[in-house]
Design a protein around this motif. Structure first.
Motif, PDB file in Angstrom:
ATOM      1  N   VAL A 169      57.114  20.681  42.920  1.00  0.00           N
ATOM      2  CA  VAL A 169      57.693  21.890  43.507  1.00  0.00           C
ATOM      3  C   VAL A 169      59.075  21.584  44.090  1.00  0.00           C
ATOM      4  O   VAL A 169      60.018  22.357  43.921  1.00  0.00           O
ATOM      5  N   LEU A 170      59.204  20.429  44.741  1.00  0.00           N
ATOM      6  CA  LEU A 170      60.511  20.042  45.289  1.00  0.00           C
ATOM      7  C   LEU A 170      61.519  19.852  44.165  1.00  0.00           C
ATOM      8  O   LEU A 170      62.678  20.262  44.272  1.00  0.00           O
ATOM      9  N   MET A 171      61.064  19.223  43.075  1.00  0.00           N
ATOM     10  CA  MET A 171      61.974  18.953  41.966  1.00  0.00           C
ATOM     11  C   MET A 171      62.448  20.231  41.300  1.00  0.00           C
ATOM     12  O   MET A 171      63.527  20.260  40.683  1.00  0.00           O
ATOM     13  N   THR A 172      61.632  21.293  41.382  1.00  0.00           N
ATOM     14  CA  THR A 172      62.052  22.541  40.752  1.00  0.00           C
ATOM     15  C   THR A 172      62.927  23.367  41.678  1.00  0.00           C
ATOM     16  O   THR A 172      63.202  24.529  41.406  1.00  0.00           O
ATOM     17  N   GLY A 173      63.327  22.786  42.808  1.00  0.00           N
ATOM     18  CA  GLY A 173      64.326  23.438  43.635  1.00  0.00           C
ATOM     19  C   GLY A 173      63.790  24.182  44.837  1.00  0.00           C
ATOM     20  O   GLY A 173      64.551  24.860  45.525  1.00  0.00           O
TER      21      GLY A 173
END
Lengths: 305, 256
Positions: A169-173
């Motif tokens: 989720v963090l990687m998707t912004g």
């Protein structure tokens, strides 16, 4: 003590009378029926007394799963990671379907992980008694320990998946915000719901031996109806009101949507079904308490082949 | 003479096992389907085994009772029913307190270390976490697992069968019980361990109110029991003083 017995025996069996029946003899000496079902209150107390057994049994089963693999406990994280990768490959890259959902990857992976928790609790519940007959026939403990331990096992797996999920989720912004704290009540309610469901399935599975073969199909149907891969509010936007209400009451969809709402910014409260927390709480209470009582009602019959 | 206090009353007990997948005929899908269609109601794929047929007896405080009989005569089944682990088809078992079977095999996991299995087995038998911690060293010492190196921190699947049996016995025997039931094959392992485990069983017997012992070793029954019950084909064939029952049983087996 012995005086009491003597006087009561004199009262019930006068000299010259035939020997008392086994039931009378048992009652006179305070013997109880072996393997009889305890009252609900006593059962809850017994279960609480066994809490350490339940948790250590669950933890032991989880760690026993991976001891033969060279990477060992790392698989607890690798399994959900690979799962997410497969779903990304198929839905994100090959099909390219975001079906009008922003941040589809986070949306999809959240749905898959949360649904898997319920799904695997059901499957583990089906086998909780029927797959552990050896244990049930060898030792004494409240039988509800087994389905509850199975649910705790699945919860431990899910917590590992959640770590992966947070990273994705963090990687998707997405940025962590206070709404992430809603993960805790959502998970708690879902765990109670799943435990209740596992108890129900355990009782069914102990009698209906074909259930383990049948459940995967029912569970897959349930998954497609729960909006794991699509947004229910988009798809059902023009559906009749009754259908919308029914879809909004589906417990799996409710718990999935709560998790999405907690983690994904673009998933707003407008996409949640009405009264979502009340429904989530209602399902947890009804399934948790109802499943527990229903399971307890057959307590003395588990273990018969 | 003071009135004897009963601890276990078995009243006309019947135990029936239902075995799935034991149906006659070949196990193809077509056969299964046709069986399902042809005969409704009775599922021919389920066979019943009537393991205990109408057994009644009363055991009293302070007795130790030997159960004898040939293989498959229903001895272990009877013990499980007394422990309340197998539901009765009909009849009743009344007990004082909670009788316990001496054995934890089913709770242990081969993939886990001996250490964790001691903890798990102890908890499974109903000890509290503190009790298990307290007795941990005693259990490991008794098993003698660590005599040949640090084996207790290895998974149980790496143990020899003797070592595993010793650890299982040590865990099972760590706790005392009101009504204790011991199944024969427990005291296994080498000679030294057998002596130690027999001594432990004697100790447990002193602490317990009533002891049941299943064994094919007539000598150990004679040594430890003052009363014997002989089961054959699930029925009670004889119940009385050990010497008489064993004599009759010997005569029966030699006549065959």
């Amino acid at each position: 003590m012995s005086l009491d017995i003597e006087s009561s025996s004199a009262a019930t069996a006068p000299p010259g009378a035939p020997a008392p029946s086994p039931a009378e003899l048992a009652a006179r000496h305070g013997l109880t029926v072996s393997g009889a079902r305890p009252g609900l209150g006593a059962y809850v107390r017994q279960l609480w007394g066994r809490r350490h057994f339940i948790t250590s049994y669950a933890t032991a089963r989880v760690s026993a799963q991976y001891t033969r693999a060279r990477l060992g406990q790392l698989w607890q994280v690798l399994t959900p990671l690979l799962n997410a990768a497969v779903y990304y490959l198929i839905f994100g890259l090959l099909l390219g379907t975001d079906r009008g959902v922003d941040n589809y990857i986070a949306f999809l992976v959240t749905g898959v992980f949360v649904y898997t928790f319920t799904q695997s609790s059901v499957m583990a519940g089906v086998r909780a008694i029927s797959g552990n007959l050896g244990l049930v026939r060898a030792l004494h403990f409240p039988r509800a320990s087994l389905p509850i331990a199975q649910t705790i096992m699945q919860l431990q797996q899910l917590l590992m998946s959640m770590l992966v999920l947070f990273v994705i989720v963090l990687m998707t912004g997405e940025l962590p915000g206070p709404s992430w704290l809603l993960v805790i009540p959502a998970l708690l309610l879902q765990s109670v719901f799943n435990a209740g469901l596992a108890l129900v399935m355990a009782r069914l599975g102990s009698k209906m031996t074909d259930l383990a073969q049948l459940m995967p199909f029912i569970l897959r149907t349930w998954m497609y109806a729960s909006g794991v891969m699509y947004s229910i509010s988009h798809v059902a936007a023009h559906a009749p009101q009754a259908v919308k209400i029914l879809l909004g009451l589906n417990p799996a969809a409710v718990y999935i949507d709560l998790m999405r709402f907690a983690l994904i910014d673009s998933f707003t409260s407008e996409q949640l079904p009405p009264h979502v927390w009340a429904v989530a709480l209602g399902w947890a209470v009804v399934m948790g308490v109802g499943g527990f009582v229903w399971f307890w009602k057959a307590e003395e019959r588990y273990g018969r082949g | 003479m003071a009135e004897r206090i009963p601890t276990v009353i078995v009243d006309d007990l019947h135990i029936v096992y239902r075995v799935h997948g034991a149906g006659s005929g070949r196990g193809t899908a077509v056969n299964a389907l046709s069986r399902l269609v042809r005969r409704k109601g009775v599922n021919p794929n389920v066979r019943t085994v009537h393991a205990v047929r109408g057994v009644s007896f009363t055991a009293y405080r302070g007795e130790s009772i030997g159960l004898i009989g040939s293989n498959g005569s229903g001895k272990s089944t009877l013990l499980k029913a007394v422990a309340g682990l197998l539901p009765a088809e009909s009849g009743k078992v009344y007990t004082q307190g909670q009788p316990s079977l001496l054995g934890v095999n089913a709770a242990l996991m081969n993939d886990l270390t001996g250490e964790r299995n001691v903890m798990l087995g102890g908890l499974a038998m109903g000890m509290s976490q503190d009790e298990v911690r307290e007795r941990y060293d005693q259990i490991v010492d008794f098993s003698g697992i660590n005599e040949k190196g640090d084996f207790i921190s290895l998974p149980m699947r790496t143990y020899s069968s003797g070592m595993a049996a010793r650890l299982r016995f040590s865990i099972a025997a760590a706790r005392s019980h009101d009504v204790l039931m011991i199944d024969e094959a427990l005291a296994t392992g080498d000679n030294r361990f057998r002596k130690r485990s027999e001594a432990r069983i004697r100790e447990l017997r002193k602490e317990a109110g009533t002891v049941f012992l299943v064994s094919h070793n007539n000598k150990s029954i004679r040594d430890t029991c003052d009363r014997a019950i002989w089961l054959e084909h699930g029925t009670l064939r004889m119940d009385g003083p050990t010497d008489e029952v064993i004599k009759a049983y010997d005569a029966f087996t030699q006549a065959k």
